[in-house]
Design a protein around this motif. Structure first.
Motif, PDB file in Angstrom:
ATOM      1  N   THR A 338      28.031  24.232  -1.441  1.00  0.00           N
ATOM      2  CA  THR A 338      26.723  23.626  -1.210  1.00  0.00           C
ATOM      3  C   THR A 338      25.733  24.752  -0.949  1.00  0.00           C
ATOM      4  O   THR A 338      26.055  25.734  -0.268  1.00  0.00           O
ATOM      5  N   ILE A 339      24.521  24.572  -1.546  1.00  0.00           N
ATOM      6  CA  ILE A 339      23.497  25.603  -1.360  1.00  0.00           C
ATOM      7  C   ILE A 339      22.420  25.024  -0.474  1.00  0.00           C
ATOM      8  O   ILE A 339      21.970  23.907  -0.663  1.00  0.00           O
ATOM      9  N   TYR A 340      21.997  25.825   0.544  1.00  0.00           N
ATOM     10  CA  TYR A 340      20.965  25.373   1.488  1.00  0.00           C
ATOM     11  C   TYR A 340      19.722  26.231   1.336  1.00  0.00           C
ATOM     12  O   TYR A 340      19.799  27.414   0.992  1.00  0.00           O
ATOM     13  N   ASP A 341      18.551  25.584   1.625  1.00  0.00           N
ATOM     14  CA  ASP A 341      17.310  26.351   1.751  1.00  0.00           C
ATOM     15  C   ASP A 341      16.848  26.255   3.191  1.00  0.00           C
ATOM     16  O   ASP A 341      17.125  25.278   3.874  1.00  0.00           O
ATOM     17  N   ASP A 342      16.094  27.238   3.647  1.00  0.00           N
ATOM     18  CA  ASP A 342      15.578  27.175   5.009  1.00  0.00           C
ATOM     19  C   ASP A 342      14.488  26.122   5.118  1.00  0.00           C
ATOM     20  O   ASP A 342      14.380  25.419   6.114  1.00  0.00           O
ATOM     21  N   ASP A 343      13.589  26.094   4.089  1.00  0.00           N
ATOM     22  CA  ASP A 343      12.540  25.075   4.082  1.00  0.00           C
ATOM     23  C   ASP A 343      12.890  24.070   2.987  1.00  0.00           C
ATOM     24  O   ASP A 343      13.255  24.461   1.876  1.00  0.00           O
ATOM     25  N   SER A 344      12.717  22.778   3.291  1.00  0.00           N
ATOM     26  CA  SER A 344      13.095  21.778   2.283  1.00  0.00           C
ATOM     27  C   SER A 344      11.887  21.309   1.479  1.00  0.00           C
ATOM     28  O   SER A 344      10.814  21.053   2.034  1.00  0.00           O
ATOM     29  N   PHE A 345      12.054  21.310   0.192  1.00  0.00           N
ATOM     30  CA  PHE A 345      11.020  20.802  -0.727  1.00  0.00           C
ATOM     31  C   PHE A 345      11.694  19.864  -1.704  1.00  0.00           C
ATOM     32  O   PHE A 345      12.871  20.054  -2.038  1.00  0.00           O
ATOM     33  N   LYS A 346      10.912  18.890  -2.170  1.00  0.00           N
ATOM     34  CA  LYS A 346      11.459  17.999  -3.206  1.00  0.00           C
ATOM     35  C   LYS A 346      11.425  18.714  -4.542  1.00  0.00           C
ATOM     36  O   LYS A 346      12.417  18.787  -5.257  1.00  0.00           O
ATOM     37  N   TRP A 347      10.260  19.206  -4.876  1.00  0.00           N
ATOM     38  CA  TRP A 347      10.080  19.904  -6.148  1.00  0.00           C
ATOM     39  C   TRP A 347       9.385  21.253  -5.892  1.00  0.00           C
ATOM     40  O   TRP A 347       8.574  21.357  -5.002  1.00  0.00           O
ATOM     41  N   LEU A 348       9.697  22.239  -6.701  1.00  0.00           N
ATOM     42  CA  LEU A 348       9.024  23.545  -6.588  1.00  0.00           C
ATOM     43  C   LEU A 348       8.850  24.146  -7.985  1.00  0.00           C
ATOM     44  O   LEU A 348       9.765  24.051  -8.814  1.00  0.00           O
ATOM     45  N   ASN A 349       7.658  24.717  -8.225  1.00  0.00           N
ATOM     46  CA  ASN A 349       7.594  25.494  -9.467  1.00  0.00           C
ATOM     47  C   ASN A 349       8.176  26.895  -9.194  1.00  0.00           C
ATOM     48  O   ASN A 349       8.506  27.245  -8.045  1.00  0.00           O
ATOM     49  N   VAL A 350       8.310  27.714 -10.266  1.00  0.00           N
ATOM     50  CA  VAL A 350       9.027  28.991 -10.128  1.00  0.00           C
ATOM     51  C   VAL A 350       8.305  29.909  -9.132  1.00  0.00           C
ATOM     52  O   VAL A 350       8.936  30.552  -8.285  1.00  0.00           O
ATOM     53  N   ILE A 351       6.950  29.915  -9.188  1.00  0.00           N
ATOM     54  CA  ILE A 351       6.189  30.784  -8.287  1.00  0.00           C
ATOM     55  C   ILE A 351       6.442  30.397  -6.839  1.00  0.00           C
ATOM     56  O   ILE A 351       6.760  31.234  -5.984  1.00  0.00           O
ATOM     57  N   ASN A 352       6.336  29.097  -6.577  1.00  0.00           N
ATOM     58  CA  ASN A 352       6.538  28.638  -5.207  1.00  0.00           C
ATOM     59  C   ASN A 352       7.987  28.801  -4.759  1.00  0.00           C
ATOM     60  O   ASN A 352       8.254  29.022  -3.576  1.00  0.00           O
ATOM     61  N   ALA A 353       8.913  28.690  -5.724  1.00  0.00           N
ATOM     62  CA  ALA A 353      10.320  28.921  -5.379  1.00  0.00           C
ATOM     63  C   ALA A 353      10.504  30.335  -4.852  1.00  0.00           C
ATOM     64  O   ALA A 353      11.258  30.582  -3.920  1.00  0.00           O
ATOM     65  N   MET A 354       9.738  31.289  -5.434  1.00  0.00           N
ATOM     66  CA  MET A 354       9.802  32.678  -4.964  1.00  0.00           C
ATOM     67  C   MET A 354       9.115  32.793  -3.615  1.00  0.00           C
ATOM     68  O   MET A 354       9.631  33.412  -2.680  1.00  0.00           O
ATOM     69  N   ILE A 355       7.918  32.151  -3.501  1.00  0.00           N
ATOM     70  CA  ILE A 355       7.147  32.255  -2.261  1.00  0.00           C
ATOM     71  C   ILE A 355       7.966  31.733  -1.085  1.00  0.00           C
ATOM     72  O   ILE A 355       8.020  32.347  -0.031  1.00  0.00           O
ATOM     73  N   HIS A 356       8.639  30.603  -1.306  1.00  0.00           N
ATOM     74  CA  HIS A 356       9.403  29.999  -0.215  1.00  0.00           C
ATOM     75  C   HIS A 356      10.871  30.387  -0.270  1.00  0.00           C
ATOM     76  O   HIS A 356      11.673  29.875   0.498  1.00  0.00           O
ATOM     77  N   SER A 357      11.199  31.271  -1.212  1.00  0.00           N
ATOM     78  CA  SER A 357      12.540  31.822  -1.317  1.00  0.00           C
ATOM     79  C   SER A 357      13.618  30.734  -1.395  1.00  0.00           C
ATOM     80  O   SER A 357      14.520  30.662  -0.570  1.00  0.00           O
ATOM     81  N   SER A 358      13.479  29.897  -2.451  1.00  0.00           N
ATOM     82  CA  SER A 358      14.410  28.781  -2.584  1.00  0.00           C
ATOM     83  C   SER A 358      15.683  29.201  -3.307  1.00  0.00           C
ATOM     84  O   SER A 358      15.674  29.522  -4.499  1.00  0.00           O
ATOM     85  N   ASN A 359      16.791  29.177  -2.576  1.00  0.00           N
ATOM     86  CA  ASN A 359      18.077  29.494  -3.186  1.00  0.00           C
ATOM     87  C   ASN A 359      18.449  28.443  -4.226  1.00  0.00           C
ATOM     88  O   ASN A 359      19.013  28.769  -5.275  1.00  0.00           O
ATOM     89  N   ILE A 360      18.123  27.183  -3.918  1.00  0.00           N
ATOM     90  CA  ILE A 360      18.522  26.079  -4.781  1.00  0.00           C
ATOM     91  C   ILE A 360      17.891  26.221  -6.163  1.00  0.00           C
ATOM     92  O   ILE A 360      18.567  26.130  -7.194  1.00  0.00           O
ATOM     93  N   VAL A 361      16.577  26.489  -6.224  1.00  0.00           N
ATOM     94  CA  VAL A 361      15.894  26.651  -7.511  1.00  0.00           C
ATOM     95  C   VAL A 361      16.454  27.835  -8.268  1.00  0.00           C
ATOM     96  O   VAL A 361      16.721  27.770  -9.475  1.00  0.00           O
ATOM     97  N   PHE A 362      16.655  28.990  -7.522  1.00  0.00           N
ATOM     98  CA  PHE A 362      17.120  30.193  -8.221  1.00  0.00           C
ATOM     99  C   PHE A 362      18.551  30.039  -8.723  1.00  0.00           C
ATOM    100  O   PHE A 362      18.912  30.611  -9.753  1.00  0.00           O
ATOM    101  N   ALA A 363      19.376  29.226  -8.033  1.00  0.00           N
ATOM    102  CA  ALA A 363      20.731  28.975  -8.530  1.00  0.00           C
ATOM    103  C   ALA A 363      20.667  28.281  -9.879  1.00  0.00           C
ATOM    104  O   ALA A 363      21.371  28.653 -10.834  1.00  0.00           O
TER     105      ALA A 363
END
Lengths: 571, 391
Positions: A338-363
């Protein structure tokens, strides 16, 4: 006999006597010329002038390491005139700044040759050379039965390596002892080491001046070459002081940082909080001998995300505006994974995935790369290979084998910086590509030696447009995301944080983190890439924004103070 | 015709001296910042001057000139020596090495005793031929009475030269010349023996006055002792560990050894570089031995022996017709003795067999006064040689 005849006889006898004495003389001379007298002393002498190791000089012309010639003084106590013994002890004590008792004790230990003084620096040696002429005038030394006078014997020792700034630039500077060593001293040993001792042998005059005739043998003294560094020692010193404070504040194991000019690869500061003085290495320094910048490999975590992104851009597998499912912070990717993010978002574009450092999107993004594309991309960015920085014993880290890359879990982990081990210089070198229009350049600490500038090999690994795209996103991270604390008005600051768990024996241990920030600080004329790593800060502040980012920010402030960066007032 | 051979031999000796006046004193020139030609030029000037003096003197008529020159050298030499320690001349007689031996005039140092010696030889020749040659003495007392005035002259000379010039060497030389010249008179062996014993006693007293003289004598005796065959040395069983050979003698012997049979080559010597002090004067033969070896020393001594042979031959060939001829004969022998003795004392000195230094090798050692004095003496001999039947 007539008067005349007696006269002639007397003249004859006299002349015969004369010839007889001449004959005795000639026989004696013949004997001497064929037999060596027992007091014969040759008029041939030789001198050796020991060559010394090259100096290490910073970019701002401070001599960081140099060799000082040292001398020893020996004497034969049995030839000291007993009446002049007190005079000898008193004068030598004054001239060499040694206690009388020490000298007195030493000359009483033996009648034979005794070394009275050791490790005498050049200035005192000069005084002692003068003192030995005073001793000659005062007849302090008695001649031997052969008439030779053994006075003060002042001779050269092997020179001593001196680091006037003590622990500055350690452990990068390193040391060299008995063919073993570390740091620059070890890496450039062949350049630094003395090439040829000076030697001269020839006839001398009574004052031991060598006669430069055609029989004299001369070998010139060739010292080791000097090293000139890119390191700015003032900057280095300020950064080291700052790291010491930071280490105490964060109760970290070690704090590391590197500052490099983005366009040239010149490393202008490379500091660690764990340093030692190479002149006095003690037991507790042993853990500090290691250069963690290249010898500490770790799982980097989120700082790998820009690398993943640039590989996707290169293979045209991403649109930075496309929106991906962020699974509200918890993504059941595979059974027991299971992959966790520190901040939870429903949807993220690639830029925001980087800004908020989303492991889930980058996986999810990482899985778009084929195993081959991903692995070769990482290799091309310099991971799993030596960074080409001019330091010895680099640990190149580890990435998955081509077979292991077939696993989706492995690729997903790699996308956000787990499952591979890197060192800080590899990260610095990879990130520098974004600030240098897609061109990779080898970092180097030394600028030149023996008037030969060091070559930095360069290679384009990303198009300039893609590099700019990543850089702009990293700018957003500093403006809006995890790197906000790094931002400084009037400068172009960009970068990425990473807080990665530390694994021991295959298990991630709670509360043990490495916190990194790799970023850029540019003004109108300068571009710097700065990497900061805090190893195991205490549990209260493990987030990069509270640790590595603070280090980065402090460095940029120091550089502003020193005029290495200038604020753009109109921005 | 004056004797050509003497002129030739002296010229060759001077040429050898000139070469070594260039080669040997380089250390001294270097240390005092003088030009490398410093001694060479001076030697050359004195050589040319000497050759001119010899030639001019050889042209004179002995009956007119010998006496004048002899008396002039004797009287002027004596007056100058007497006045040197007094305020009249002491201003231009600097104390060098603890003694006033030289007068400085026009930048040159003159040692009056060198000229005085030649004058004294003339005086002995003149006086002996008057007092000691004509009559046969019957008793020892008569002989001693006849000789007594000379002892007075020698005594005064010795006092002046020893006390005021501290030069035992020159005094010894003068005494020896006197005694050797005495052989050529009719003085009986008995008288001669008495005088010799007296002289030896005086000399021992002279030696013991200064510790360094005693050391030198000890050193010389030690060196002679070492030459003895081993059985004899063991018979003596001396404790010789305390005797020290002087530094200069050691360096001189080192230089001779370094030269070997053929030498290290002119200019290549290394003991001349400050090890051998006075290498261009007293120890010139040691310097020559180093650079041209035993062979070179042999050649130099051969030339000097030939020179003395030639001078003695002139003395022997003078036919006694007038009273003056006796003077000439004795004077010529005296000059041969002077040259021979100085050479012998010098060469025995440099190998440590004779406790003396400060005497030059004629025409080889650097030294203007001695060269000029020798030239005047040789010039007078050449003048006399016209009276000798050489063929």
């Amino acid at each position: 006999m007539s008067d005349n005849q007696t006269h002639t006889l007397k003249i004859g006898i006299l002349y015969a006597l004369f010839l007889f004495v001449i004959l005795i003389f000639l026989i004696r001379v013949l004997y001497i010329s064929l037999h060596k007298p027992n007091y014969f002393t040759s008029t041939i002498i030789s001198h050796t002038n020991l060559a010394i190791r090259g100096k290490i000089i910073s970019h701002d012309n401070f001599v960081i390491a140099k060799n000082e010639k040292m001398y020893s003084v020996a004497v034969y106590p049995r030839y000291i005139n007993p009446d002049k013994k007190e005079l000898f002890i008193n004068l030598l004590s004054i001239y060499s700044n040694t206690p009388r008792s020490t000298i007195k004790h030493l000359i009483n230990t033996s009648k034979n040759r005794v070394i009275l003084l050791k490790h005498i620096p050049y200035e005192i040696q000069k005084n002692l050379v003068y003192l030995s002429s005073v001793f000659a005038i005062k007849k302090v030394f008695l001649p031997t039965s052969k008439g030779i006078i053994y006075g003060l014997d002042i001779f050269e020792e092997n020179s001593k390596r001196v680091t006037p700034f003590k622990d500055r630039l350690e452990p990068i500077l390193g040391y060299m002892r008995n063919n073993q060593g570390m740091g620059l001293e070890r890496y450039y040993n062949e350049i630094l080491k003395p090439k040829q001792n000076g030697f001269i042998r020839g006839y001398r005059d009574v004052r031991n001046h060598i006669i430069y005739d055609n029989t004299v043998v001369i070998k010139p003294r060739i010292d080791g070459d000097d090293l000139r560094l890119n390191i700015n020692l003032l900057l280095q010193g300020k950064i080291e002081n700052m790291l010491d404070t930071l280490k105490t504040q964060l109760k970290a194991k070690e704090v590391l940082t590197v500052v490099m000019k983005s366009e040239t690869g010149e490393v202008i500061a490379m500091a660690s909080s764990n340093r030692y003085n190479p002149m006095h290495i003690t037991q507790k320094d042993i853990s500090h001998l290691k250069i963690s910048h290249i010898q500490y490999t770790y799982e980097p975590g989120s700082v790998m995300k820009p690398i993943t992104l640039s590989l996707l851009l290169k293979h045209h597998k991403v649109n930075i505006y496309e929106v991906l499912n962020a699974h509200n912070g918890v993504f059941y990717f595979k059974p027991r994974f299971t992959i966790y993010d520190d901040d939870s978002f429903k949807w993220l574009n690639v830029i925001n995935a980087m800004i908020h450092s989303s492991n889930i999107v980058f996986a999810q993004l990482g899985l778009r790369l084929t195993p081959k594309e991903f692995r070769e991309g990482l290799l091309e960015f310099g991971f799993n290979q030596k960074s080409q920085i001019d330091l010895p014993y680099e640990y190149k880290g580890l990435i998955f084998s081509p077979k292991e890359f077939l696993s989706e879990i492995h690729r997903a982990s790699n996308s956000f910086g787990y499952g591979l081990r890197v060192n800080l210089i590899q990260l610095l070198k990879a990130y520098n590509v974004f600030n240098n229009n897609g061109i990779m350049i080898d970092p180097k600490i030394v600028s030149k030696y023996a008037n030969t500038p060091l070559m930095h090999t360069t290679k384009r690994i990303l198009s300039a447009a893609n590099a700019q795209t990543v850089l702009n996103i990293l700018r957003q991270v500093v403006l809006k995301g995890t790197g906000v604390a790094a931002n400084i008005d009037g400068l172009f600051i960009a970068g990425k944080t990473g807080t990665a768990k530390i694994s021991k024996n295959g298990k991630y241990i709670k509360g043990l983190y490495n916190s990194s920030f790799i970023g850029f600080a540019n003004d109108d004329t300068h571009k710097y890439t700065i990497a900061t790593l805090v190893i195991q800060p205490d549990k209260k502040h493990f987030f990069a924004s509270q640790t590595a980012v603070v280090g980065f920010r402090n460095i940029v402030n120091i550089m502003l103070d020193m005029g290495l960066l200038k604020r753009h007032l109109t921005q | 015709m004056a004797d050509k051979w003497i002129y030739v031999i002296v010229s060759v000796l001077m040429a050898i001296g000139l070469v070594f006046a260039y080669s040997l004193p380089i250390y001294l020139e270097n240390r005092f910042g003088w030009s490398e030609w410093h001694f060479f030029i001076r030697f050359l000037v004195f050589s040319i001057l000497s050759l001119v003096i010899m030639y001019l003197l050889s042209q004179c008529n002995p009956d007119k000139c010998i006496g004048k020159i002899g008396w002039f050298l004797l009287i002027v030499g004596a007056v100058v020596i007497v006045l040197m320690p007094t305020p009249v001349l002491s201003g231009i007689c600097p104390v060098i090495k603890g003694a006033r031996r030289w007068i400085r005039v026009f930048g040159f140092s003159i040692a009056p005793v060198e000229f005085f010696k030649v004058g004294l030889i003339y005086f002995f020749a003149w006086s002996f031929s008057r007092k000691l040659l004509p009559q046969n003495f019957t008793t020892l007392k008569d002989e001693l009475l006849a000789i007594f005035p000379y002892l007075g002259v020698l005594g005064i000379t010795a006092i002046y030269v020893v006390i005021f010039q501290s030069d035992l060497g020159e005094t010894l030389l003068i005494l020896m010349i006197f005694f050797v010249m005495l052989i050529f008179t009719k003085v009986s062996p008995k008288t001669f023996g008495v005088l010799m014993i007296a002289a030896i006693v005086v000399f021992i007293v002279g030696i013991t006055q200064k510790s360094y003289r005693l050391e030198r004598v000890k050193s010389a005796l030690y060196n002679i002792y070492l030459l003895l065959p081993k059985p004899i040395r063991e018979w003596f069983s001396l404790d010789i560990s305390t005797v020290d050979i002087s530094y200069q003698i050691r360096q001189s012997i080192n230089a001779i050894h370094n030269g070997g049979l053929l030498g290290v080559g002119i200019g290549n010597g290394s003991f001349k570089l400050g090890f051998l002090s006075d290498v261009h004067t007293d120890f010139v033969l040691a310097g020559i031995a180093e650079e041209i070896g035993f062979v070179g020393v042999f050649a130099v001594l051969l030339l000097i022996a030939a020179l003395i042979w030639r001078i003695l031959k002139i003395a022997n060939r003078i036919e006694i017709k007038t009273h003056n001829d006796n003077i000439y004969k004795l004077f010529t022998v005296g000059v041969a003795i002077l040259i021979g003795l100085e050479t012998l004392l010098n060469i025995m000195g440099i190998i440590g067999l004779f406790p003396l230094k400060g005497l030059p090798i004629p025409f080889i050692s650097y030294g203007g006064s001695s060269m000029l004095a020798f030239s005047i003496a040789i010039g007078m001999v050449l003048m006399i040689s016209k009276k000798a039947k050489m063929n």
